[in-house]
Design an enzyme around this catalytic site. Sequence first.
Site, mmCIF file in Angstrom:
data_model
loop_
_atom_site.group_PDB
_atom_site.id
_atom_site.type_symbol
_atom_site.label_atom_id
_atom_site.label_comp_id
_atom_site.label_asym_id
_atom_site.label_seq_id
_atom_site.Cartn_x
_atom_site.Cartn_y
_atom_site.Cartn_z
ATOM 1 N N ASP A 51 21.435 28.172 -41.509
ATOM 2 C CA ASP A 51 20.776 27.373 -40.913
ATOM 3 C C ASP A 51 19.461 26.780 -41.337
ATOM 4 O O ASP A 51 18.703 27.644 -41.774
ATOM 5 C CB ASP A 51 20.573 28.028 -39.255
ATOM 6 C CG ASP A 51 19.687 27.405 -38.379
ATOM 7 O OD1 ASP A 51 20.174 26.119 -38.004
ATOM 8 O OD2 ASP A 51 18.470 27.576 -38.216
ATOM 9 N N TYR A 56 11.369 23.227 -42.605
ATOM 10 C CA TYR A 56 11.025 24.235 -43.377
ATOM 11 C C TYR A 56 10.492 23.926 -44.617
ATOM 12 O O TYR A 56 11.536 23.492 -45.639
ATOM 13 C CB TYR A 56 12.241 25.115 -43.444
ATOM 14 C CG TYR A 56 12.838 25.567 -42.058
ATOM 15 C CD1 TYR A 56 12.090 25.595 -40.835
ATOM 16 C CD2 TYR A 56 14.274 25.722 -42.067
ATOM 17 C CE1 TYR A 56 12.693 25.961 -39.687
ATOM 18 C CE2 TYR A 56 14.875 26.082 -40.717
ATOM 19 C CZ TYR A 56 13.818 26.313 -39.797
ATOM 20 O OH TYR A 56 14.403 26.777 -38.446
ATOM 21 N N LYS A 82 18.571 20.232 -38.468
ATOM 22 C CA LYS A 82 18.099 19.731 -37.140
ATOM 23 C C LYS A 82 17.345 18.329 -37.475
ATOM 24 O O LYS A 82 17.136 18.048 -38.524
ATOM 25 C CB LYS A 82 16.964 20.863 -36.701
ATOM 26 C CG LYS A 82 17.429 22.169 -36.900
ATOM 27 C CD LYS A 82 16.328 23.187 -36.445
ATOM 28 C CE LYS A 82 16.797 24.705 -36.028
ATOM 29 N NZ LYS A 82 17.188 25.090 -37.655
#
Length: 320
Positions: A51, A56, A82
Amino acid sequence: MELRQIGKTPLKSSVLSLGAAPLGGLFAPVTEADASATVEASLRVGIKLIDVAPHYGQGLAEVRLGKALQGLPNDNYLLSTKVGRLLEPSESATVGDNWPEALNFTTVYDTSRRGILKSLEDSCRRLGTSEIDIAFLHDPDRYAKDSSDLRGMISEAYETLSELRSQGRVKAMGIGVNAAEPCFAAMQIGTWDCFVLAGTYSVLRQEDKGLLDACAAASVSVLIGGPYMSGALAGGSTWRYRPIPPDIEDDIARLKAICDRHEVPMQAAALQFPLRHPAVSSVIVGMRSASEVAENYGFLNAWVPDGFWSDLEKEGLARR
């Protein structure tokens, strides 16, 4: 490693998943060698789901993950990323305490069709892949002005994500958040496959407000992020990324006493407890080295007697 189905899809996740935030330098820089070793070690022990998110390290985690996966057969793992936080080029990096080595991008929150399609396209480019298995709408509640605005964001994203799912361009869709309320709102809007719920459901605190039970009834899978609560349940000094509150410190001491009595590592309790709920398909753990992968794999498989769970319930620390 045990595999569990994700929602009603044919996808199956390992019960332990790799959270790639540390590969983007969460809290501290990470070398590319360590990033690659972390991914390789994860796949070697049977981790099937990785994930990640543009957020990030402002794309850095996706870039490093893409390099680590280069040349590996993609039928060995699932990739989730995402949408919502769209990265736009910037002259300088948005660095801070959390992301000391972020790339030169700035974040624009965008749940429009154009924004979601561009976000996925950019993620695929950074990851070096042509497809994403699972797409999550990332933290809409952090950007919504009120509940009405939140529902609008989720509805807008749902239209595009469900279209991509029906076309097979993503195999599953969900939202990734730190609270139950956005998930409840999402379930009223449409049909989702899975949610990432981080920092909310743990062996010490179950603050999902009945969400997991609702998801089990609706065949929506829950992936539990942050089972260590940012480190407090693994010997660290923070709870949800802040200093541990006194009441949490007291309950951690009570938890540790039960762990010591049954000779159960606290990390094993933290990883295994969420998996006892039928809605939970996996626990997502952020890892930054091969040694951390080995440690967490060991905790996942550590023996925990039934009496331990019974004592937790008697002490009022945990409920099923």
